[in-house]
Design a protein around this motif. Structure first.
Motif, PDB file in Angstrom:
ATOM      1  N   ASP A   1      42.720  40.167  48.272  1.00  0.00           N
ATOM      2  CA  ASP A   1      43.604  40.592  47.194  1.00  0.00           C
ATOM      3  C   ASP A   1      44.949  41.087  47.703  1.00  0.00           C
ATOM      4  O   ASP A   1      45.370  42.203  47.445  1.00  0.00           O
ATOM      5  N   PHE A   2      45.615  40.219  48.458  1.00  0.00           N
ATOM      6  CA  PHE A   2      47.005  40.486  48.819  1.00  0.00           C
ATOM      7  C   PHE A   2      47.761  39.178  48.697  1.00  0.00           C
ATOM      8  O   PHE A   2      47.240  38.105  48.955  1.00  0.00           O
TER       9      PHE A   2
ATOM     10  N   THR B   1      47.392  31.717  37.577  1.00  0.00           N
ATOM     11  CA  THR B   1      46.591  32.286  38.659  1.00  0.00           C
ATOM     12  C   THR B   1      47.401  32.776  39.849  1.00  0.00           C
ATOM     13  O   THR B   1      46.902  33.559  40.643  1.00  0.00           O
ATOM     14  N   SER B   2      48.637  32.330  40.020  1.00  0.00           N
ATOM     15  CA  SER B   2      49.430  32.727  41.175  1.00  0.00           C
ATOM     16  C   SER B   2      50.221  33.995  40.847  1.00  0.00           C
ATOM     17  O   SER B   2      51.202  33.954  40.110  1.00  0.00           O
ATOM     18  N   GLU B   3      49.802  35.112  41.428  1.00  0.00           N
ATOM     19  CA  GLU B   3      50.427  36.398  41.103  1.00  0.00           C
ATOM     20  C   GLU B   3      51.866  36.523  41.596  1.00  0.00           C
ATOM     21  O   GLU B   3      52.611  37.362  41.116  1.00  0.00           O
TER      22      GLU B   3
ATOM     23  N   ASP C   1      44.142  44.797  49.003  1.00  0.00           N
ATOM     24  CA  ASP C   1      45.588  44.988  48.994  1.00  0.00           C
ATOM     25  C   ASP C   1      46.094  45.365  50.386  1.00  0.00           C
ATOM     26  O   ASP C   1      46.889  46.278  50.559  1.00  0.00           O
ATOM     27  N   ALA C   2      45.645  44.613  51.378  1.00  0.00           N
ATOM     28  CA  ALA C   2      46.006  44.899  52.768  1.00  0.00           C
ATOM     29  C   ALA C   2      47.482  44.699  53.058  1.00  0.00           C
ATOM     30  O   ALA C   2      47.985  45.188  54.063  1.00  0.00           O
TER      31      ALA C   2
ATOM     32  N   THR D   1      41.188  36.556  52.817  1.00  0.00           N
ATOM     33  CA  THR D   1      41.414  35.679  51.681  1.00  0.00           C
ATOM     34  C   THR D   1      42.724  36.122  51.057  1.00  0.00           C
ATOM     35  O   THR D   1      42.814  37.193  50.473  1.00  0.00           O
ATOM     36  N   HIS D   2      43.748  35.273  51.208  1.00  0.00           N
ATOM     37  CA  HIS D   2      45.132  35.579  50.853  1.00  0.00           C
ATOM     38  C   HIS D   2      45.524  34.730  49.650  1.00  0.00           C
ATOM     39  O   HIS D   2      45.133  33.572  49.554  1.00  0.00           O
ATOM     40  N   HIS D   3      46.263  35.293  48.744  1.00  0.00           N
ATOM     41  CA  HIS D   3      46.683  34.640  47.494  1.00  0.00           C
ATOM     42  C   HIS D   3      45.501  34.443  46.537  1.00  0.00           C
ATOM     43  O   HIS D   3      45.459  33.498  45.763  1.00  0.00           O
TER      44      HIS D   3
END
Length: 173
Positions: free
Chosen positions: A81-82, A141-143, A53-54, A168-170
């Motif tokens: 995980d951002f 899957t797309s938050e 969550d950067a 690793t983004h998205h």
């Protein structure tokens, strides 16, 4: 077909992927360690660090100095995980304080990069949401909807092209 030893063989193969000792709880689960960027004694014992969550990061000047020193001494950071453009922009702003982008550019990884075949063949970067999102959205899957529809993998590299920070983004690998 029945494979009675499949679980045993799988466990053995996984244990051979690293020689790094991992302490475990009495349940057998790995212990997790939270390391502060200002704690040199603990930080320099970690060959790599995961930042989750950067997109909400807000580092102090001391933490930026610690992150920079760790990376310049050979440490590796994986950021995961951002989601969404705001999170990306915030993270890049914070990382740029430690690694100026003119010296340590961030770029997309090309599909033929060795990272995709070093241990396993990875044909596509998966988009993995949190289990809560997946359940609430009925398997989506797309938050962040259209703002995070495409998972991305980007490194910040040194002048030799060595990956210092992998982002690793998205996705939440």
């Amino acid at each position: 077909t029945d494979y009675p030893d499949a679980d045993v063989n799988f466990s053995i193969r996984l244990s051979e992927l690293t020689k790094t000792p991992v302490s475990r709880e009495t349940t057998g689960d790995p212990n997790h360690l939270v390391v502060r960027l200002t704690d040199d004694d603990a930080l320099y014992r970690c060959p790599w660090v995961l930042i989750s969550d950067a997109g909400s990061a807000a580092f102090s000047d001391e933490e930026i100095a610690g992150l920079r020193a760790y990376l310049l001494k050979g440490g590796f950071v994986w950021v995961d995980d951002f989601w969404g453009p705001y999170a990306w922009e915030n993270w890049v702003r914070e990382l740029s304080r430690a690694l100026p982008p003119n010296e340590y550019p961030i770029r997309d990884l090309e599909p033929g990069h060795p990272i995709f075949t070093s241990l396993f063949e990875v044909k596509a970067l998966p988009q993995i949401p949190s289990i809560q999102h997946w359940y609430r959205s009925g398997g989506g899957t797309s938050e962040r909807g259209p703002d995070s529809a495409e998972p991305r993998i980007r490194p910040a590299v040194d002048r030799h092209g060595n990956i210092m920070v992998l982002m690793t983004h998205h996705t939440a690998i």
